[in-house]
Design a protein around this motif. Sequence first.
Motif, PDB file in Angstrom:
ATOM      1  N   GLU A  69       0.832  -1.206   0.000  1.00 38.79           N
ATOM      2  CA  GLU A  69       0.000   0.000   0.000  1.00 38.79           C
ATOM      3  C   GLU A  69       0.868   1.259   0.000  1.00 38.79           C
ATOM      4  OE1 GLU A  69      -3.528  -2.092   2.663  1.00 38.79           O
ATOM      5  OE2 GLU A  69      -2.464  -0.331   3.418  1.00 38.79           O
ATOM      6  N   ARG A  70       1.936   1.249   0.791  1.00 32.94           N
ATOM      7  CA  ARG A  70       2.816   2.414   0.856  1.00 32.94           C
ATOM      8  C   ARG A  70       3.623   2.579  -0.430  1.00 32.94           C
ATOM      9  NH1 ARG A  70       0.442   1.024   4.763  1.00 32.94           N
ATOM     10  NH2 ARG A  70       0.313   2.206   6.712  1.00 32.94           N
ATOM     11  N   ILE A  73       1.480   4.194  -3.163  1.00 30.48           N
ATOM     12  CA  ILE A  73       1.360   5.648  -3.000  1.00 30.48           C
ATOM     13  C   ILE A  73       2.561   6.348  -3.621  1.00 30.48           C
ATOM     14  CG2 ILE A  73       1.301   7.514  -1.319  1.00 30.48           C
ATOM     15  CD1 ILE A  73      -1.294   6.117  -1.429  1.00 30.48           C
ATOM     16  N   GLN A  76       2.325   6.324  -7.358  1.00 30.50           N
ATOM     17  CA  GLN A  76       1.408   7.365  -7.814  1.00 30.50           C
ATOM     18  C   GLN A  76       2.111   8.714  -7.874  1.00 30.50           C
ATOM     19  OE1 GLN A  76      -1.637   7.204  -8.871  1.00 30.50           O
ATOM     20  NE2 GLN A  76      -2.034   5.044  -8.554  1.00 30.50           N
ATOM     21  N   TYR A  95       1.913  17.163  -2.688  1.00 33.76           N
ATOM     22  CA  TYR A  95       1.511  15.756  -2.836  1.00 33.76           C
ATOM     23  C   TYR A  95       2.040  14.911  -1.676  1.00 33.76           C
ATOM     24  CZ  TYR A  95       0.342  11.401  -5.117  1.00 33.76           C
ATOM     25  OH  TYR A  95      -0.199  10.189  -5.415  1.00 33.76           O
ATOM     26  N   MET A  99       0.027  12.839   1.150  1.00 34.95           N
ATOM     27  CA  MET A  99       0.310  11.412   1.262  1.00 34.95           C
ATOM     28  C   MET A  99       0.630  11.025   2.707  1.00 34.95           C
ATOM     29  SD  MET A  99       3.282   9.422  -0.835  1.00 34.95           S
ATOM     30  CE  MET A  99       4.587  10.305   0.010  1.00 34.95           C
ATOM     31  N   THR A 103      -1.426   8.329   5.273  1.00 34.16           N
ATOM     32  CA  THR A 103      -0.763   7.023   5.282  1.00 34.16           C
ATOM     33  C   THR A 103       0.391   7.048   6.268  1.00 34.16           C
ATOM     34  OG1 THR A 103      -1.310   6.740   2.963  1.00 34.16           O
ATOM     35  CG2 THR A 103       0.308   5.239   3.890  1.00 34.16           C
ATOM     36  N   HIS A 333      -6.198   0.227  -0.667  1.00 30.76           N
ATOM     37  CA  HIS A 333      -5.257   0.071  -1.766  1.00 30.76           C
ATOM     38  C   HIS A 333      -5.780   0.620  -3.077  1.00 30.76           C
ATOM     39  CE1 HIS A 333      -3.492  -2.435  -5.083  1.00 30.76           C
ATOM     40  NE2 HIS A 333      -2.410  -1.993  -4.504  1.00 30.76           N
ATOM     41  N   LYS A 336      -8.212   4.611  -1.923  1.00 28.89           N
ATOM     42  CA  LYS A 336      -7.577   5.767  -1.298  1.00 28.89           C
ATOM     43  C   LYS A 336      -6.512   6.386  -2.191  1.00 28.89           C
ATOM     44  CE  LYS A 336      -8.269   4.927   3.622  1.00 28.89           C
ATOM     45  NZ  LYS A 336      -7.594   4.699   4.917  1.00 28.89           N
ATOM     46  N   ALA A 337      -5.674   5.526  -2.785  1.00 34.67           N
ATOM     47  CA  ALA A 337      -4.591   6.053  -3.614  1.00 34.67           C
ATOM     48  C   ALA A 337      -5.105   6.867  -4.804  1.00 34.67           C
ATOM     49  CB  ALA A 337      -3.692   4.904  -4.090  1.00 34.67           C
ATOM     50  N   VAL A 340      -6.309  10.299  -3.561  1.00 36.19           N
ATOM     51  CA  VAL A 340      -5.195  11.207  -3.261  1.00 36.19           C
ATOM     52  C   VAL A 340      -4.623  11.782  -4.548  1.00 36.19           C
ATOM     53  CG1 VAL A 340      -2.860  11.315  -2.349  1.00 36.19           C
ATOM     54  CG2 VAL A 340      -4.619  10.093  -1.100  1.00 36.19           C
ATOM     55  N   SER A 341      -4.485  10.927  -5.571  1.00 39.21           N
ATOM     56  CA  SER A 341      -3.959  11.403  -6.857  1.00 39.21           C
ATOM     57  C   SER A 341      -4.886  12.440  -7.475  1.00 39.21           C
ATOM     58  CB  SER A 341      -3.790  10.225  -7.815  1.00 39.21           C
ATOM     59  OG  SER A 341      -2.873   9.307  -7.306  1.00 39.21           O
TER      60      SER A 341
END
Length: 568
Positions: A69-70, A73, A76, A95, A99, A103, A333, A336-337, A340-341
Amino acid sequence: MPASGDAEKKTKPKSGKKLNFPVIIFLVGILLTAALWDFSNEQKVPLVEERVGQTASQLSTHLSRFLAERFIILKQLGHLWRMDSPVTKSDFSTYVGNMMSITFGFEAVFFLDSSGKIQWEKTDPEISHVDLKLLERECAGEVFTSARAEAGKAFHTAVTRPFGKNREHKFFAFIVPVGKTAVPEGYVVGFFSIKRLFDFYFERTGIQDFNYLIADHRGVFYSNLVYVKEATAPRPFKTVRPISVENMIWSLNMWPKETFLVSHAYFKLSGFLILFMGFLFSVSAALLAWSIVSRNKFLEYEVARRTRQLEIRNKELGEKNEEIEGFVYSISHDLKAPIVSIEGFVSMLNSEYKGQSNEETQRFIERIGANANQMHGLIKDLLEFSRIGRLDEAREDVDSSLIVKDLIEREYATQLKAKNIKVEAEGDFPVLYGSQNRIHQIFSNLIGNAIKYIGVPDRPLIKVGCMDKASPLDYPAAVADAEEKAKKLGKMYVFYVKDNGIGIPEEYKEKIFMLFQRVPGGEETEGTGMGLSIVRKIIETYGGEIWAESELGKGSSFYFTFPRPQAV
C-alpha cells in the motif's frame, strides 16, 4: 516362649506385605497417568502446528499488502513526472504532505536527480527526530547506490536491503525511477524506519501470543524479542513464511509463547500430577483403575470436542476475515490512492490555470471532481457493507409504519412528485425489534430502487406492504416455499415492495444482490450499485431472506422476511 516368638516372626512379614501393596498401586497409577497425559499432548501437537501455520500465513499476506500500500502511493507520486507540465518543488511538497497525512509510516521522501544528487526532501511533520543527515549519507552509501543503479538500469522500482547503525535506527528505502522515457530523469525515494513501521503494524494486528522476527539473507532486522539470536535457531513449533517486498524476499519467523500453549490445554505435567496424587490418596485401589479409564475417555472426548469447535470457529473466522480483508484492502489500496492522486491533480490544475482557464479546462476539472465524489460514495458504501454483522449495534422496538410513512411523505416526496408516482401502503405494518438505522436502510433502498427504475409507465405505481395476516394461498407460487421456510424457522413477517417499472431480466434476479451489479439499462442511474447487497446482508444478519419476482417490462416485486420480536 519360643513358640510365641516364632508366631511373632511369622506375623511381621504379612503385615509388611499389606503396607507395600498400596504403595505399588500408587506408583503404577502415577506412571500410567504420566503416559496418558503425554499421549494427550502428542495428539494436540498437530492442532497447535496447524494454528501457528495459519496465523503465520495470514500475517505474511497482510504484511506484504501493508507494505505494498505504501509503495503504491509512491508510485502514484512518480506518475507526476509523466504529465506535460514540469513538476515543481511546490507540487512535490503538496503531494507528499497529503500522502503523509493519510498514510502512516513514511519517515521522509526525497527527490534525486538522474545523477543521484538530492534536490528536494520532505519529512513527516509529526516526527521530530528524523535524522536527515543519516538518510543523506545513506543516499551516497553502497547499499543505496547499488539499488538505485539497478532501478535506473531496468527503469523499475526497487527496495534496498535494511541499513543503519542498530536495531533502533534501521531503515529501508523504496526507489521509484521517474521520467517520460526509459532513461530516468530522477528518482523518488521513500524512507521507512523499520522499528516505527513494524511496531505500528504489529500493535494494530494485536499479535500477543507469538514471538516473531523478520530477517533477510544477511540476518535479523526486526523482532519483538529483547535478545535476538540467529533466524535459524531451533524453537518449538517454529513456522517460516515469505514476505514479498518488490524485488526482495524477507522471511517471517513465528513461534508461540507459553501463554498460547497454556490457553490451548498444554498444562504442565507437574501441576496435574499433584492434583492426581491427592485424588489417589483418597480412593481405594478399585476406584483408581476406574478413574484412569474414565479420565482417558474424558480426555479423548475433550480433544474431539475442542477439535470440532476449533474447526467450526476457524471456518467462520476464515470466511469473515476473507470478507473483511477484501474490503479493507480494496478501500485502502484501490480507492484511497486514486483519490489522493485526483485531489493532488485538481490542486495542481487549479494552481496552474487559476484565472486563465477556458470552458473546456473547467469542464475537465469538474469531471475530475465528480469522479472523486463518486469514489467517496463508493468508499462509504463499502465501509457500510463491511460493518454489517461485524459490529454490535443497539436493538430496540422500531415501528415500521413510521419509517415507511417518513420515506413516502418526506425523504422521497420530491422524487415521487417529479415522476408522478403513486405509492400505496398495504396491510398492517408491525413493530420490529432491531436497529432503527438498519431497518430504515432496508425500506429506503427498496423504495429508492423502485423509484429509480420505474421507467415511464402510463400510471407509475409502487406498493409497499406486509403480509402478516395472509394465508398460504395468498402467496405466489415462488413465495410459498419461502413462507414454509418462515414457518419452520419461527413466526416471521413477510414484507414486499412492488412497482410497475422496467422489470428485471430472468438471469439478473440473483445477480442484482451481488456487489456492483445493476439491471441492464440502469448504468446511468445515480448510485454505486451496492444498495441491494447492503439490504441482503442486513436481512440475513437478522435471520431473514430476500428474493425478487419480476418480468421484463412489467415491473418488479421484492419480498423479504423479518423475525417477529419473540423469535429474535
